[in-house]
Motif scaffolding. Structure first.
Motif, PDB file in Angstrom:
ATOM      1  N   ARG A 157       0.829  -1.206   0.000  1.00 14.59           N
ATOM      2  CA  ARG A 157       0.000   0.000   0.000  1.00 14.59           C
ATOM      3  C   ARG A 157       0.864   1.258   0.000  1.00 14.59           C
ATOM      4  O   ARG A 157       0.568   2.234  -0.674  1.00 14.59           O
ATOM      5  N   ILE A 158       1.939   1.236   0.765  1.00 10.26           N
ATOM      6  CA  ILE A 158       2.870   2.371   0.801  1.00 10.26           C
ATOM      7  C   ILE A 158       3.525   2.546  -0.566  1.00 10.26           C
ATOM      8  O   ILE A 158       3.608   3.661  -1.088  1.00 10.26           O
ATOM      9  N   LEU A 159       3.970   1.448  -1.159  1.00  8.60           N
ATOM     10  CA  LEU A 159       4.635   1.521  -2.465  1.00  8.60           C
ATOM     11  C   LEU A 159       3.685   2.003  -3.558  1.00  8.60           C
ATOM     12  O   LEU A 159       4.100   2.741  -4.461  1.00  8.60           O
ATOM     13  N   GLU A 160       2.420   1.615  -3.491  1.00  2.89           N
ATOM     14  CA  GLU A 160       1.452   2.051  -4.499  1.00  2.89           C
ATOM     15  C   GLU A 160       1.210   3.556  -4.431  1.00  2.89           C
ATOM     16  O   GLU A 160       0.829   4.158  -5.428  1.00  2.89           O
ATOM     17  N   ARG A 161       1.425   4.143  -3.283  1.00  2.00           N
ATOM     18  CA  ARG A 161       1.202   5.595  -3.119  1.00  2.00           C
ATOM     19  C   ARG A 161       2.512   6.366  -3.001  1.00  2.00           C
ATOM     20  O   ARG A 161       2.514   7.536  -2.654  1.00  2.00           O
ATOM     21  N   PHE A 162       3.609   5.723  -3.229  1.00  2.00           N
ATOM     22  CA  PHE A 162       4.934   6.320  -3.075  1.00  2.00           C
ATOM     23  C   PHE A 162       5.154   7.406  -4.122  1.00  2.00           C
ATOM     24  O   PHE A 162       4.747   7.226  -5.253  1.00  2.00           O
TER      25      PHE A 162
ATOM     26  N   MET B  56       7.028  -2.571  -6.164  1.00  2.00           N
ATOM     27  CA  MET B  56       8.389  -2.040  -5.998  1.00  2.00           C
ATOM     28  C   MET B  56       9.004  -1.746  -7.355  1.00  2.00           C
ATOM     29  O   MET B  56       9.620  -0.699  -7.555  1.00  2.00           O
ATOM     30  N   SER B  57       8.826  -2.648  -8.315  1.00  2.00           N
ATOM     31  CA  SER B  57       9.365  -2.439  -9.664  1.00  2.00           C
ATOM     32  C   SER B  57       8.769  -1.191 -10.304  1.00  2.00           C
ATOM     33  O   SER B  57       9.477  -0.418 -10.947  1.00  2.00           O
ATOM     34  N   GLU B  58       7.471  -0.991 -10.105  1.00  2.00           N
ATOM     35  CA  GLU B  58       6.807   0.182 -10.677  1.00  2.00           C
ATOM     36  C   GLU B  58       7.326   1.474 -10.066  1.00  2.00           C
ATOM     37  O   GLU B  58       7.515   2.459 -10.768  1.00  2.00           O
ATOM     38  N   VAL B  59       7.563   1.472  -8.750  1.00  2.00           N
ATOM     39  CA  VAL B  59       8.093   2.665  -8.085  1.00  2.00           C
ATOM     40  C   VAL B  59       9.475   2.993  -8.637  1.00  2.00           C
ATOM     41  O   VAL B  59       9.763   4.136  -8.995  1.00  2.00           O
ATOM     42  N   VAL B  60      10.330   1.987  -8.721  1.00  2.00           N
ATOM     43  CA  VAL B  60      11.688   2.211  -9.214  1.00  2.00           C
ATOM     44  C   VAL B  60      11.661   2.718 -10.652  1.00  2.00           C
ATOM     45  O   VAL B  60      12.362   3.659 -11.006  1.00  2.00           O
TER      46      VAL B  60
ATOM     47  N   SER C   6       9.170   4.275 -12.231  1.00  2.00           N
ATOM     48  CA  SER C   6       8.599   5.626 -12.334  1.00  2.00           C
ATOM     49  C   SER C   6       9.590   6.678 -11.863  1.00  2.00           C
ATOM     50  O   SER C   6       9.683   7.757 -12.446  1.00  2.00           O
ATOM     51  N   LEU C   7      10.365   6.368 -10.837  1.00  2.00           N
ATOM     52  CA  LEU C   7      11.367   7.323 -10.375  1.00  2.00           C
ATOM     53  C   LEU C   7      12.530   7.438 -11.354  1.00  2.00           C
ATOM     54  O   LEU C   7      13.096   8.503 -11.540  1.00  2.00           O
ATOM     55  N   ALA C   8      12.867   6.326 -12.001  1.00  2.00           N
ATOM     56  CA  ALA C   8      13.954   6.351 -12.983  1.00  2.00           C
ATOM     57  C   ALA C   8      13.582   7.163 -14.213  1.00  2.00           C
ATOM     58  O   ALA C   8      14.442   7.739 -14.873  1.00  2.00           O
ATOM     59  N   SER C   9      12.309   7.216 -14.530  1.00  2.00           N
ATOM     60  CA  SER C   9      11.894   7.942 -15.726  1.00  2.00           C
ATOM     61  C   SER C   9      11.622   9.412 -15.455  1.00  2.00           C
ATOM     62  O   SER C   9      11.316  10.158 -16.375  1.00  2.00           O
TER      63      SER C   9
END
Length: 186
Positions: free
Chosen positions: A26-31, A105-109, A111-114
């Motif tokens: 839940r935290i990662l989905e809203r990160f 986690m993969s999506e967060v990484v 999205s931040l990388a892009s």
């Protein structure tokens, strides 16, 4: 300020793997999430019969764990050692590692990388249109021009290039291609 992996808070009463994993996802989905927004992770129906303050305390701790994990992206075995060194109980470590290997986690990484911090839009695709200017009496001139259409994360941009700029772009692209070829040959 760089994130620091917090030590396990011994006053924490929730030591469950599934709850830790769900709260982490839940935290990662809203990160990225702020500490003051932790109370928005769960609504009242989900809290029925539970101890909201204990859950929010766990979520605040997990938020700091995830800030650390996203910032450093340690290998799972290194992350496991760090959690154990900081006295995290086995079920909590198991829940954290489940979330660490999750799609969230993969999506967060990714999205931040892009993200671009330069203020320059990120190019998604390009399209070229080449045309020759026509003089009077339908005679083509020697002037060529190119319209370069760049699709970016901020929308579509059109750039007109004169023949001089087109030639510079051509040689620049060739240099980049030669560099890429050199890298691929290694």
């Amino acid at each position: 300020m760089e994130p620091v992996l917090p030590k396990w808070d011994d006053s924490q009463t929730i030591v469950k793997s599934k709850l830790t994993s769900r709260a982490s996802i839940r935290i990662l989905e809203r990160f990225p999430l702020k500490v003051e927004d932790v109370e928005t992770l769960y609504d009242t129906e989900e809290m029925a019969g539970g101890d909201p303050e204990a859950l929010y305390q766990l979520c605040r701790l997990l938020l700091n764990v995830w800030k650390y994990a996203v910032f450093y992206q340690p290998k799972p075995e290194v992350f496991l050692e760090l959690l154990q060194e900081n006295a995290y109980p086995g079920p909590v470590v198991k829940g954290i590692l489940e979330a660490y290997s999750s799609e969230a986690m993969s999506e967060v990484v990714e999205s931040l990388a892009s993200c671009s911090n330069s203020g320059i839009p990120r190019v998604i695709s390009t399209d070229w249109t080449c045309r020759t200017a026509i003089r009077r009496n339908n005679l083509p001139s020697s002037d060529r021009e190119v319209v370069l259409t760049l699709t970016t994360d901020e929308g579509v941009k059109h750039v007109q290039l004169s023949s001089e700029h087109l030639e510079k772009l051509y040689w620049t692209v060739n240099k980049v291609q030669a560099s890429l070829d050199g890298i691929l040959e290694r």
